[in-house]
Write a protein that holds these residues in place. Structure first.
Motif, PDB file in Angstrom:
ATOM      1  N   LYS A   1       0.750  -1.299   0.009  1.00 15.41           N
ATOM      2  CA  LYS A   1       0.069  -0.074  -0.018  1.00 15.41           C
ATOM      3  C   LYS A   1       0.714   1.229  -0.102  1.00 15.41           C
ATOM      4  O   LYS A   1       0.304   2.201  -0.602  1.00 15.41           O
ATOM      5  N   SER A   2       2.031   1.277   0.779  1.00 10.86           N
ATOM      6  CA  SER A   2       2.878   2.261   0.645  1.00 10.86           C
ATOM      7  C   SER A   2       3.588   2.615  -0.604  1.00 10.86           C
ATOM      8  O   SER A   2       4.435   3.799  -0.855  1.00 10.86           O
ATOM      9  N   ALA A   3       4.001   1.565  -1.425  1.00 11.48           N
ATOM     10  CA  ALA A   3       5.139   1.592  -2.457  1.00 11.48           C
ATOM     11  C   ALA A   3       4.425   1.142  -3.919  1.00 11.48           C
ATOM     12  O   ALA A   3       4.935   0.933  -4.709  1.00 11.48           O
ATOM     13  N   GLY A   4       3.219   0.600  -3.798  1.00 11.24           N
ATOM     14  CA  GLY A   4       2.494   0.076  -5.181  1.00 11.24           C
ATOM     15  C   GLY A   4       3.022  -0.715  -5.863  1.00 11.24           C
ATOM     16  O   GLY A   4       3.648  -1.822  -5.705  1.00 11.24           O
ATOM     17  N   LEU A   5       3.261  -0.529  -7.222  1.00 14.93           N
ATOM     18  CA  LEU A   5       3.569  -1.609  -8.252  1.00 14.93           C
ATOM     19  C   LEU A   5       5.251  -1.733  -7.905  1.00 14.93           C
ATOM     20  O   LEU A   5       5.617  -2.857  -8.438  1.00 14.93           O
ATOM     21  N   ALA A   6       5.889  -0.728  -7.274  1.00 20.07           N
ATOM     22  CA  ALA A   6       7.233  -0.944  -7.334  1.00 20.07           C
ATOM     23  C   ALA A   6       7.586  -2.111  -6.424  1.00 20.07           C
ATOM     24  O   ALA A   6       8.569  -2.945  -6.376  1.00 20.07           O
ATOM     25  N   VAL A   7       6.831  -2.650  -5.206  1.00 20.95           N
ATOM     26  CA  VAL A   7       6.825  -3.445  -4.425  1.00 20.95           C
ATOM     27  C   VAL A   7       6.826  -4.838  -5.157  1.00 20.95           C
ATOM     28  O   VAL A   7       7.405  -5.885  -4.901  1.00 20.95           O
ATOM     29  N   ILE A   8       5.801  -4.968  -6.087  1.00 23.51           N
ATOM     30  CA  ILE A   8       5.445  -6.073  -6.927  1.00 23.51           C
ATOM     31  C   ILE A   8       6.661  -6.423  -7.766  1.00 23.51           C
ATOM     32  O   ILE A   8       7.131  -7.594  -7.606  1.00 23.51           O
ATOM     33  N   LEU A   9       7.178  -5.495  -8.409  1.00 18.38           N
ATOM     34  CA  LEU A   9       8.474  -5.792  -9.208  1.00 18.38           C
ATOM     35  C   LEU A   9       9.651  -6.251  -8.296  1.00 18.38           C
ATOM     36  O   LEU A   9      10.312  -7.204  -8.973  1.00 18.38           O
TER      37      LEU A   9
END
Length: 490
Positions: free
Chosen positions: A296-304
């Motif tokens: 929730k705090s870092a969005g798509l960057a965490v998925i990558l």
């Protein structure tokens, strides 16, 4: 002339460029592709980088349907904009359309809405850019600005405070300098930034699709209609910004063709990219992971980061977010200045706002004043106080555009319309209904803030605008907008 007559008078299209002998005219230098990039640039911002984390817990894998529904709802308004923009290709967007279709009083109501939309959204986006900027510099160089220069002095729900949000202020003034150089240069820079951020989002989709598992779309409809609808309401605001295309009406080559094409092309690009990102994201990881605090705090960057085990793709995505927000700020600030330009030429505010630099063909005084006010708000006020007021201004403007299509069809059926809303009158009615549904869900505080601002603008109109309107004491009881003006005559 009585106040009632002044409120109801409508400005003919034949007088669209009148206001004063000192008021300038803008240069037609923007092509269809650059105009499309304006719409994409103002729309694809922070929303798509974070909206999955908000929407997937509500809708599950059917979040794809939520994106589609939100896109269709936005599209209903876009096609209404396309008809009015092609028929009335001028600066000022919704404000100008209302002045020609519904009268001076409604034009000022809409002016309050769009000034709120563009001014506050520019400030809020600049505040968001500040956080991304610090994250990026910290990741790349291990350095970030001190808290005193990263936050404004006003707290929001226990958030940190400082002296001023310096990156937000700097961003607004960088955009101001670009706009002062000219619309052509600004459009070129925006196009480059838009292509970069679209490339970053496509990079995310490609990497995520490498871990795609169709099993994650099992129980597609488990959240039911309620969950899909809730997520669509959240996602809708990721489509706000497409109306920025209409503010450039007076600086576009062949506007009667370019404006509707750019509006619809931008809508198609945005919907396609959003669906691609959503499908890749949902198919790449378990649904439960979208609810984690880290994501929730870092969005798509965490998925990558989770998919690749490397910080590099996540850092590239963060850099794309920084560029993305810069582009949004540039286009929304541009939209604000063009609405002020139209109002200045109409005499609703000081005519200095309509003065154009003869070398750059840009409204310099207007741009500097708007940027100074917006930079002050961005430097001092947290984004949390700003976003809901952006929503209400946008939704009211969308509603009036849809209503304006129906009014103009009734009052001026013979007006030349290079583009006509498909499915009329069902389409504008559905657009109004969609906006009303979302407006109904806004908080009481948001409505109070909106009505206070509206009272200020209407008070200013009563004391200044109605006495200085460019059509002066010349009443136009028929509200005749006349025949469409060819671009060369504007």
């Amino acid at each position: 002339m009585g106040l009632r007559d002044q409120i109801l008078r409508r400005k003919p299209l034949s007088e669209i460029t009148s206001g004063s002998d000192e008021a300038g005219h803008l240069k037609r230098s923007i092509g269809t592709f650059q105009l499309t990039m304006f719409g994409v640039g103002a729309t694809v911002g922070t929303g798509i980088f974070f909206v999955l984390q908000e929407a997937v817990p509500d809708a599950g894998p059917a979040v794809l349907m939520s994106f589609l529904i939100a896109g269709i709802a936005a599209g209903l308004s876009v096609v209404c904009y396309a008809e009015l923009a092609a028929a009335i290709p001028v600066s000022g967007s919704t404000y100008s359309y209302a002045y020609h279709t519904m009268g001076e009083g409604m034009a000022m109501v809409i002016a309050a809405c769009v000034l709120l939309e563009y001014g506050v959204s520019t400030s809020a986006v600049a505040v968001g850019w500040s956080g991304y900027f610090n994250e990026l510099t910290n990741g790349l160089f291990g350095w970030a600005l001190p808290q005193a220069l990263s936050y404004g002095p006003i707290p929001f729900e226990g958030s940190a405070t400082g002296i001023i949000n310096l990156p937000a202020v700097v961003l607004v003034f960088l955009c101001m300098l670009l706009l002062l150089k000219g619309a052509t240069e600004s459009a070129a820079v925006n196009t480059i930034m838009v292509l970069i951020k679209l490339g970053v989002l496509i990079m995310f989709a490609v990497i995520a699709f490498m871990s795609f598992d169709i099993v994650r779309f099992d129980n597609f409809w488990a959240a039911g209609a309620a969950g899909i609808s809730t997520a669509a309401g959240t996602i809708f605001f990721s489509f706000i910004g497409l109306d920025a295309v209409a503010t450039a009406g007076e600086e576009v080559k062949d506007p009667q063709k370019a404006l509707p094409r750019a509006l619809i092309a931008a809508l198609v690009v945005v919907i396609t990219v959003y669906l691609l990102v959503a499908a890749a994201g949902v198919g790449s990881q378990p649904l439960s992971e979208f609810s984690t605090e880290e994501q929730k705090s870092a969005g798509l960057a965490v998925i990558l980061r989770n998919l690749t085990g490397s910080e590099i793709p996540a850092m590239v995505l963060s850099a794309g977010a920084v560029i993305s927000i810069f582009s949004v700020t540039l286009v929304t600030l541009y939209g604000q200045t063009r609405i002020l330009f139209a109002m200045g030429r109409d005499g609703m505010i000081s005519r200095r706002f309509a003065h154009v630099n003869p070398r750059t063909m840009t409204p310099n005084f207007n741009t500097v004043v708007a940027s100074a006010v917006i930079a002050t708000i961005a430097g001092l006020v947290p984004a949390g106080y700003l976003w809901d007021t952006v929503s209400i201004g946008t939704l009211v403007a969308f509603t009036v555009v849809a209503a304006g299509v129906m009014v103009l069809r009734r009052t001026h059926p013979d007006l030349h319309r290079p583009f006509r809303v498909p499915g009329y009158p069902v389409t504008p009615v559905l657009a109004i209904a969609a906006c009303a549904y979302i407006l109904y869900g806004l908080s009481l505080f948001t409505w109070i803030t909106f009505f206070v601002w509206l009272a200020v603008v209407l008070g200013f109109y009563y004391l200044y605008g109605r006495k200085n309107a460019a059509i002066g004491g010349h009443r136009h009881p028929q509200g005749d907008v006349g025949d469409p003006i060819e671009p060369k005559e504007l």
